[in-house]
Write an enzyme that holds these catalytic residues in place. Structure first.
Site, mmCIF file in Angstrom:
data_model
loop_
_atom_site.group_PDB
_atom_site.id
_atom_site.type_symbol
_atom_site.label_atom_id
_atom_site.label_comp_id
_atom_site.label_asym_id
_atom_site.label_seq_id
_atom_site.Cartn_x
_atom_site.Cartn_y
_atom_site.Cartn_z
ATOM 1 C CG ASP A 54 -0.410 -0.330 2.501
ATOM 2 O OD1 ASP A 54 0.723 -0.837 2.539
ATOM 3 O OD2 ASP A 54 -1.074 -0.080 3.529
ATOM 4 C CG ASP A 77 -0.075 4.569 10.613
ATOM 5 O OD1 ASP A 77 -1.194 4.386 10.100
ATOM 6 O OD2 ASP A 77 0.677 3.642 11.002
ATOM 7 C CG HIS A 81 -0.511 0.211 11.559
ATOM 8 N ND1 HIS A 81 -0.062 1.034 10.558
ATOM 9 C CD2 HIS A 81 -0.746 -0.988 10.981
ATOM 10 C CE1 HIS A 81 -0.048 0.361 9.421
ATOM 11 N NE2 HIS A 81 -0.461 -0.868 9.651
ATOM 12 C CG ASP A 107 1.921 2.217 7.287
ATOM 13 O OD1 ASP A 107 1.269 3.266 7.141
ATOM 14 O OD2 ASP A 107 1.659 1.157 6.706
HETATM 15 ZN ZN LIG Z 1 2.923 -0.652 6.207
#
Ligand SMILES: [Zn+2]
Length: 552
Positions: free
Chosen positions: A67, A187, A360, A155
């Site tokens: 992503d 993020d 995350h 991230d």
């Molecule tokens: Zn990532």
């Protein structure tokens, strides 16, 4: 502005522009929604950049997840193949991804780390900050501009004891905060999750216990990109005298790249070849593959479907799902689990035993980062609108004024203007194009909303083809029209309906205007409308009606 990543999880791509100079951060893809049949993935729309390739001074990639890198081969050539900057592992993954696409030009990649500083154009002075995530070599980007310093976290999570990676330099983050940060973009993926994210090193112990208890084969599904987790599994396999049977193309690619550059440490003899699989007892085998999200064609899905060349599930096997559920995948994962259990294997999911640490920052981690960096303005990125809003609430909780927090949509321009000595931010009404660019097979952007709408209609109610042959001079029908149904009704069991539809088509053709005997567009429209209505009145379904008129 962000060309993607503000209304979804994925398709991350952020732009900073100053005085006809642009830098880009990330070029990711987004996996398709459920109502996009046949679409492989979606990439950012770069229409805004296409006549500004001269302005683009560089592309920075924060880390190697799809992503964030997935759209590189599709976009980089179109925007003039500018220089790219990224960590060593990310560079390996991006190069590999580009090899798969012919349209991808030879990339101009420079590897960076937290010690590098670079100048892009006249206006952008860039540093990198190592952060932790579920893949090594993740960096936040610090961009010093004439108006102030912008931080893009990429991230990240905060991990004081990461696996195979260095921890983020908290001290340096605090010092940066002391220098005055104009804007922080961070993020939002886990912004709705309270508490602190777990350390990757705390996970090993849990999996260790699982390894200790099991005497059958252990089959682990995870993300190919979760290299820290993969390292742990290699270590545990060694400790418990098991060999690893590596499955799935992306898994093999990533392990090979990471092993080559020294980010994954193992002795090659731990890898099991096809031929040796049947010779080893079950208690010596770990199968490591992709597919814990129920993705089509991934290893685990092929196994439960009986399509895998060497692995069939059996009693005594334990399947470990070692990745959190990506929103939207719940149902495919549930189906996958049902099939695994039906075939006699046991399942351990991270919900049952905590085998998962996410990649995350959760709420408390985000707040810590805000406290350390003390930004004047705040912009949540990388998440759906709901996640961005939850993230904005956290920013208010640590005292950032509501007016200084911006929840933007894709393409919406956040503008900084110098008033006296200070830069003032405003979220403008200006919005650049961010319409979906869908990738289907080799086609990029050729599947439009119209094509998609047709696919949805066909998926819902099927289609019916009405073929009528007419005399080109008189417009009179010749013989009886043919009717073909696909996905609408089973023709053999609905003879009456098919027959009456056939007669209806014949009538429509017959009742044409004699002055325009050969206007087949007119006849086709008439068939489409009237047959559509007729079938709806009979069945309450709306199949796609495809009229074909043959003139002889
Ligand atoms: Zn990532």
């Amino acid at each position: 502005m962000a060309l993607g990543g503000l209304e979804e999880v994925g398709r991350n791509m952020t732009l900073l522009e100053y005085n006809n100079e642009i830098i880009i951060i990330d070029m990711g893809l987004q996996f398709p929604e459920e109502d996009m049949p046949g679409i492989d993935y979606i990439i950012p729309n770069t229409a805004y950049l296409e006549n500004k390739t001269e302005w683009i001074k560089g592309v920075i990639i924060t880390h190697g997840h799809m992503d964030h890198i997935g759209a590189v081969p599709h976009i980089i050539g179109k925007i003039g193949n500018p220089p790219m900057f990224m960590g060593k592992l990310t560079a390996g993954l991006v190069r590999k991804r580009c090899e798969e696409y012919r349209q991808c030009p030879k990339l101009n990649i420079r590897e960076i780390d937290e010690t590098k500083r670079l100048k892009l154009g006249k206006s952008f002075d860039i540093e990198f900050l190592r952060v932790n995530h579920s893949i090594p070599d993740s960096f936040a980007v610090i961009i010093h501009t004439p108006l102030g310093t912008v931080i893009h976290t990429g991230d990240f999570k905060i991990d004081y004891s990461p696996v195979n990676d260095r921890p983020a330099d908290i001290n340096r983050i605090a010092r940066l905060g002391g220098t005055g940060i104009l804007l922080m973009m961070a993020d939002s993926t886990d912004s709705t999750h309270p508490g602190y994210q777990k350390s990757e090193s705390s996970i090993g112990d849990e999996i260790d216990k699982i390894f200790e208890q099991l005497s059958g084969r252990i089959i682990i599904g995870t993300f190919a990109s979760q290299l820290s987790r993969i390292q742990k599994i290699f270590d545990l396999a060694k400790k418990h005298g098991r060999k690893i049977y590596l499955q799935g193309r992306s898994m093999n690619n990533n392990v090979e790249i990471a092993h080559q550059i020294g980010y994954l440490k193992f002795h090659p003899s731990i890898l099991l070849r096809d031929a040796d699989l049947s010779r080893l007892p079950d208690r010596k085998i770990v199968v490591l593959g992709t597919g814990a999200q129920g993705e089509n064609n991934a290893f685990l899905v092929r196994v439960v479907n009986g399509d895998h060349k060497t692995i069939r599930l059996k009693k005594g096997d334990t399947v470990i799902f070692s990745s959190s559920v990506i929103p939207g995948n719940e149902r495919s994962i549930q189906n996958l689990k049902d099939m695994v259990v039906r075939q006699g294997a046991r399942i351990i999911h991270y919900e049952m035993m905590d085998v998962h640490a996410g990649g995350h920052a959760k709420q408390e981690d985000l707040k810590l980062m805000m406290r350390l960096l003390k930004p004047k303005y705040y912009m949540p990125i990388e998440g759906s609108h709901y996640m961005l809003t939850a993230h904005a609430d956290l920013a208010q909780q640590v005292g950032i004024p509501e007016d200084n927090i911006f929840i933007a949509d894709n393409g919406q321009v956040l503008e900084f203007i110098k008033r006296g000595n200070i830069a003032v931010a405003e979220l403008t009404k200006e919005k650049v194009t961010t319409d979906y660019v869908m990738v289907d097979g080799l086609g990029v952007g050729d599947v439009s909303n119209i094509v998609l709408r047709d696919r949805r209609v066909m998926a819902e109610d099927g289609m019916i083809v009405a073929i009528a042959t007419i005399d080109s001079k008189t417009g009179e029908p010749i013989g009886n029209p043919d009717i073909i149904s696909r996905g609408f009704v089973y023709m053999k069991e609905n003879r009456e309906l098919i027959e009456s539809t056939r007669m209806k088509v014949k009538q429509i053709v017959k009742s044409h205007d004699p002055r325009t005997p050969a206007d087949d567009d007119y006849i086709k429209n008439k068939i489409r409308n009237e047959i559509g209505q007729y079938l709806f009145s009979k069945t309450k379904r709306r199949p796609m009606v495809l009229p074909v008129v043959i003139k002889v």
